[in-house]
Design a protein around this motif. Structure first.
Motif: not given
Length: 143
Positions: A70-90
């Motif tokens: 991020x510093x190399x690009x001159x932007x604030x550092x952040x990372x954001x993971x998004x999850x979707x369509x979470x299927x759970x099988x018990x």
């Protein structure tokens, strides 16, 4: 649906959310607590990490690499993971499997995306990752 099933599903959804939140904010010690002591993590490149100590090495230096990029690009550092369509099988009252899609946003935009393929275990009163496989389906072109 039995009450234990609803509780298990909600706890597993919370587990996945905490993985993303803790990882994105660099709280790797809290992220590692989400894995069973003997858990395995397959990062999709042929390497499998066993136990919390080995899994911790996946994240060693990750936060600093994100900040440096991020510093190399001159932007604030952040990372954001998004999850979707979470299927759970018990599979029982103490075992489950799950699948979800993920996308990772960084200052330059969408970075990579794919699927999490999980196995969960109820240990004590907490659902934890017993196995996590990260399958990256694509990456943004370097820019």
């Amino acid at each position: 649906m039995e009450p234990w099933e609803a509780a298990a599903r909600e706890s597993i959804r919370d587990l996945v959310a905490r993985y993303n939140s803790n990882g994105d904010s660099g709280r790797f010690e809290h992220l590692l607590e989400l894995f069973a002591p003997d858990a395995t993590m397959d990062v999709g490149d042929g390497r499998t990490f066993r136990g919390r100590e080995e899994i911790a090495t996946i994240f060693t230096g990750t936060g600093e690499r994100w900040r440096a990029a991020a510093r190399a690009r001159g932007v604030p550092p952040y990372v954001r993971h998004f999850t979707a369509t979470h299927q759970i099988d018990l599979l029982g009252e103490d075992r489950a499997k799950g699948r979800s899609y993920f996308q990772v946003l960084m200052p330059h935009g969408l970075d990579h995306w794919g699927r999490y393929l999980d196995e969960y275990a109820l240990i004590g009163d907490r659902w934890l990752f017993a196995h996590r496989r990260v399958a990256v389906d694509g990456r943004a072109a370097p820019g």
